[in-house]
Motif scaffolding. Structure first.
Motif, PDB file in Angstrom:
ATOM      1  N   MET A  89      25.066  54.254  15.443  1.00 16.03           N
ATOM      2  CA  MET A  89      24.673  53.705  14.147  1.00 16.03           C
ATOM      3  C   MET A  89      23.798  52.469  14.322  1.00 16.03           C
ATOM      4  O   MET A  89      22.860  52.242  13.558  1.00 16.03           O
ATOM      5  CB  MET A  89      25.919  53.398  13.314  1.00 16.03           C
ATOM      6  N   GLY A  90      24.103  51.680  15.356  1.00 12.81           N
ATOM      7  CA  GLY A  90      23.239  50.539  15.655  1.00 12.81           C
ATOM      8  C   GLY A  90      21.832  50.989  16.010  1.00 12.81           C
ATOM      9  O   GLY A  90      20.843  50.360  15.610  1.00 12.81           O
ATOM     10  N   HIS A  91      21.743  52.087  16.738  1.00 10.38           N
ATOM     11  CA  HIS A  91      20.429  52.642  17.083  1.00 10.38           C
ATOM     12  C   HIS A  91      19.672  53.068  15.828  1.00 10.38           C
ATOM     13  O   HIS A  91      18.460  52.825  15.705  1.00 10.38           O
ATOM     14  CB  HIS A  91      20.624  53.834  18.021  1.00 10.38           C
ATOM     15  N   ASN A  92      20.394  53.677  14.881  1.00  9.11           N
ATOM     16  CA  ASN A  92      19.756  54.082  13.625  1.00  9.11           C
ATOM     17  C   ASN A  92      19.255  52.885  12.821  1.00  9.11           C
ATOM     18  O   ASN A  92      18.330  53.019  12.012  1.00  9.11           O
ATOM     19  CB  ASN A  92      20.735  54.895  12.773  1.00  9.11           C
ATOM     20  N   LEU A  93      19.878  51.735  13.053  1.00  7.12           N
ATOM     21  CA  LEU A  93      19.466  50.515  12.356  1.00  7.12           C
ATOM     22  C   LEU A  93      18.524  49.668  13.209  1.00  7.12           C
ATOM     23  O   LEU A  93      18.255  48.508  12.879  1.00  7.12           O
ATOM     24  CB  LEU A  93      20.710  49.690  11.972  1.00  7.12           C
ATOM     25  N   ASP A  94      18.040  50.249  14.306  1.00  6.86           N
ATOM     26  CA  ASP A  94      17.071  49.587  15.186  1.00  6.86           C
ATOM     27  C   ASP A  94      17.628  48.360  15.887  1.00  6.86           C
ATOM     28  O   ASP A  94      16.889  47.429  16.189  1.00  6.86           O
ATOM     29  CB  ASP A  94      15.796  49.199  14.410  1.00  6.86           C
ATOM     30  N   PHE A  95      18.937  48.356  16.177  1.00  9.29           N
ATOM     31  CA  PHE A  95      19.512  47.275  16.963  1.00  9.29           C
ATOM     32  C   PHE A  95      19.107  47.482  18.427  1.00  9.29           C
ATOM     33  O   PHE A  95      19.291  48.567  18.976  1.00  9.29           O
ATOM     34  CB  PHE A  95      21.045  47.268  16.877  1.00  9.29           C
ATOM     35  N   GLU A  96      18.611  46.452  19.023  1.00 11.36           N
ATOM     36  CA  GLU A  96      18.127  46.545  20.404  1.00 11.36           C
ATOM     37  C   GLU A  96      19.263  46.864  21.375  1.00 11.36           C
ATOM     38  O   GLU A  96      20.340  46.278  21.319  1.00 11.36           O
ATOM     39  CB  GLU A  96      17.450  45.237  20.813  1.00 11.36           C
ATOM     40  N   GLY A  97      19.015  47.804  22.267  1.00 10.34           N
ATOM     41  CA  GLY A  97      19.960  48.121  23.342  1.00 10.34           C
ATOM     42  C   GLY A  97      21.057  49.096  22.976  1.00 10.34           C
ATOM     43  O   GLY A  97      21.825  49.524  23.849  1.00 10.34           O
ATOM     44  N   CYS A  98      21.149  49.492  21.705  1.00  9.54           N
ATOM     45  CA  CYS A  98      22.260  50.356  21.297  1.00  9.54           C
ATOM     46  C   CYS A  98      22.145  51.769  21.861  1.00  9.54           C
ATOM     47  O   CYS A  98      23.164  52.396  22.161  1.00  9.54           O
ATOM     48  CB  CYS A  98      22.353  50.397  19.773  1.00  9.54           C
ATOM     49  N   ALA A  99      20.938  52.294  21.984  1.00  3.78           N
ATOM     50  CA  ALA A  99      20.794  53.644  22.544  1.00  3.78           C
ATOM     51  C   ALA A  99      21.314  53.690  23.973  1.00  3.78           C
ATOM     52  O   ALA A  99      22.038  54.609  24.358  1.00  3.78           O
ATOM     53  CB  ALA A  99      19.338  54.085  22.493  1.00  3.78           C
ATOM     54  N   GLN A 100      20.968  52.676  24.765  1.00  2.00           N
ATOM     55  CA  GLN A 100      21.425  52.628  26.156  1.00  2.00           C
ATOM     56  C   GLN A 100      22.941  52.531  26.229  1.00  2.00           C
ATOM     57  O   GLN A 100      23.590  53.172  27.069  1.00  2.00           O
ATOM     58  CB  GLN A 100      20.780  51.449  26.882  1.00  2.00           C
ATOM     59  N   LYS A 101      23.539  51.730  25.337  1.00  2.17           N
ATOM     60  CA  LYS A 101      24.993  51.580  25.337  1.00  2.17           C
ATOM     61  C   LYS A 101      25.669  52.862  24.855  1.00  2.17           C
ATOM     62  O   LYS A 101      26.770  53.198  25.309  1.00  2.17           O
ATOM     63  CB  LYS A 101      25.405  50.379  24.484  1.00  2.17           C
ATOM     64  N   TYR A 102      25.017  53.583  23.969  1.00  2.00           N
ATOM     65  CA  TYR A 102      25.552  54.873  23.531  1.00  2.00           C
ATOM     66  C   TYR A 102      25.632  55.831  24.719  1.00  2.00           C
ATOM     67  O   TYR A 102      26.670  56.459  24.952  1.00  2.00           O
ATOM     68  CB  TYR A 102      24.667  55.470  22.441  1.00  2.00           C
ATOM     69  N   PHE A 103      24.529  55.952  25.451  1.00  4.16           N
ATOM     70  CA  PHE A 103      24.516  56.851  26.600  1.00  4.16           C
ATOM     71  C   PHE A 103      25.574  56.448  27.627  1.00  4.16           C
ATOM     72  O   PHE A 103      26.268  57.306  28.189  1.00  4.16           O
ATOM     73  CB  PHE A 103      23.136  56.870  27.249  1.00  4.16           C
ATOM     74  N   LYS A 104      25.699  55.159  27.857  1.00  9.98           N
ATOM     75  CA  LYS A 104      26.677  54.688  28.844  1.00  9.98           C
ATOM     76  C   LYS A 104      28.095  55.062  28.421  1.00  9.98           C
ATOM     77  O   LYS A 104      28.902  55.543  29.236  1.00  9.98           O
ATOM     78  CB  LYS A 104      26.557  53.173  29.016  1.00  9.98           C
ATOM     79  N   ALA A 105      28.413  54.857  27.137  1.00  2.00           N
ATOM     80  CA  ALA A 105      29.758  55.151  26.645  1.00  2.00           C
ATOM     81  C   ALA A 105      30.065  56.638  26.721  1.00  2.00           C
ATOM     82  O   ALA A 105      31.125  57.059  27.199  1.00  2.00           O
ATOM     83  CB  ALA A 105      29.916  54.640  25.211  1.00  2.00           C
ATOM     84  N   PHE A 106      29.130  57.477  26.276  1.00  8.50           N
ATOM     85  CA  PHE A 106      29.404  58.914  26.247  1.00  8.50           C
ATOM     86  C   PHE A 106      29.292  59.559  27.621  1.00  8.50           C
ATOM     87  O   PHE A 106      30.016  60.524  27.916  1.00  8.50           O
ATOM     88  CB  PHE A 106      28.506  59.606  25.226  1.00  8.50           C
ATOM     89  N   ASP A 107      28.437  59.035  28.471  1.00  9.32           N
ATOM     90  CA  ASP A 107      28.400  59.555  29.842  1.00  9.32           C
ATOM     91  C   ASP A 107      29.747  59.329  30.522  1.00  9.32           C
ATOM     92  O   ASP A 107      30.277  60.219  31.196  1.00  9.32           O
ATOM     93  CB  ASP A 107      27.286  58.877  30.639  1.00  9.32           C
ATOM     94  N   ARG A 108      30.300  58.136  30.336  1.00  8.49           N
ATOM     95  CA  ARG A 108      31.603  57.834  30.942  1.00  8.49           C
ATOM     96  C   ARG A 108      32.712  58.652  30.289  1.00  8.49           C
ATOM     97  O   ARG A 108      33.598  59.181  30.981  1.00  8.49           O
ATOM     98  CB  ARG A 108      31.916  56.334  30.832  1.00  8.49           C
ATOM     99  N   LEU A 109      32.668  58.778  28.968  1.00  7.74           N
ATOM    100  CA  LEU A 109      33.681  59.556  28.264  1.00  7.74           C
ATOM    101  C   LEU A 109      33.704  60.999  28.752  1.00  7.74           C
ATOM    102  O   LEU A 109      34.768  61.579  28.994  1.00  7.74           O
ATOM    103  CB  LEU A 109      33.398  59.516  26.756  1.00  7.74           C
ATOM    104  N   LEU A 110      32.531  61.577  28.949  1.00  7.50           N
ATOM    105  CA  LEU A 110      32.472  62.966  29.397  1.00  7.50           C
ATOM    106  C   LEU A 110      32.786  63.118  30.886  1.00  7.50           C
ATOM    107  O   LEU A 110      33.143  64.205  31.329  1.00  7.50           O
ATOM    108  CB  LEU A 110      31.112  63.566  29.057  1.00  7.50           C
TER     109      LEU A 110
END
Length: 225
Positions: A89-110
């Motif tokens: 959601m932060g990425h959708n709101l153009d918050f800097e760095g959120c896309a990278q943190k999304y990938f990090k969280a879901f890569d680890r989760l999976l």
């Protein structure tokens, strides 16, 4: 459900010094449920500038706490999922760095739970909306479908449509329509695709946010290790 106790530096958000904050999955989900109707889809939706500012402030504060919680409990699947969802959601709101943190969280989760149906679906859905990795979304969405997430039919249909594979797009939409006979709009979309009248755009499946409320079997446990 026990609370998670962690120390979060809140200076950037609230102007306060570092302090210990009590955080629970219930409180996280409560805040996410307020933010999601506005920011889980792109473009985000707000009734006014003031509402956008309020939602953005809530999300920024939650992200600080979630990122800190994940740093303290890096192998907790429930925290990783919520951290990823919030960062999407932060990425959708153009918050800097959120896309990278999304990938990090879901890569680890999976890595921890490769057969988590919810995680595969959300990761696939996120990738499906990207230009660079849209093709990568198919494997995750197909796996989510195999694990019982029937909404993946809908997302896969629009991925295949974007990839120019009309036959597969229609196949998935027809399967989705069989499972959701109470959604006449799906029949209309099928007709539009068959007659080449539909605009190709990525769309989240109906009731997309309901996945947040679903848990994996036997996943009712404390967020703290």
């Amino acid at each position: 459900m026990r609370s998670i106790f962690l120390t979060v530096v809140l200076i950037a958000v609230t102007g306060l010094s570092a302090k210990e904050v009590s955080l629970s999955l219930k409180s996280i989900d409560s805040t996410l449920s307020v933010i999601a109707p506005h920011a889980q889809d792109f473009p985000p939706s707000f009734s006014s500038v003031a509402e956008r500012r309020q939602i953005e402030a809530q999300l920024r504060e939650l992200l600080v706490m979630l990122d800190a919680a994940v740093a303290q409990y890096p192998d907790n699947p429930e925290l990783l999922f919520r951290d990823g969802f919030a960062n999407a959601m932060g990425h959708n709101l153009d918050f800097e760095g959120c896309a990278q943190k999304y990938f990090k969280a879901f890569d680890r989760l999976l890595e921890l739970k490769p057969n988590d149906s919810r995680a595969n679906f959300y990761y696939g859905a996120f990738l499906s909306a990207t230009a660079a990795r849209q093709k990568d979304s198919i494997a995750y969405l197909e796996k989510a479908l195999a694990l019982g997430v029937t909404d993946a039919h809908y997302t896969l249909a629009f991925v295949y449509l974007s990839q120019g594979d009309k036959a597969k797009a229609l196949s998935h939409l027809r399967e989705y329509a069989k499972l959701h006979p109470d959604e006449p709009a799906i029949v209309q979309k099928i007709s539009e695709i068959e007659n080449a009248r539909i605009e190709i755009r990525h769309e989240p499946p109906p009731n997309y946010d309901e996945m947040l409320k679903k848990k994996e079997p036997n996943s009712e446990r404390s967020a703290a290790p």
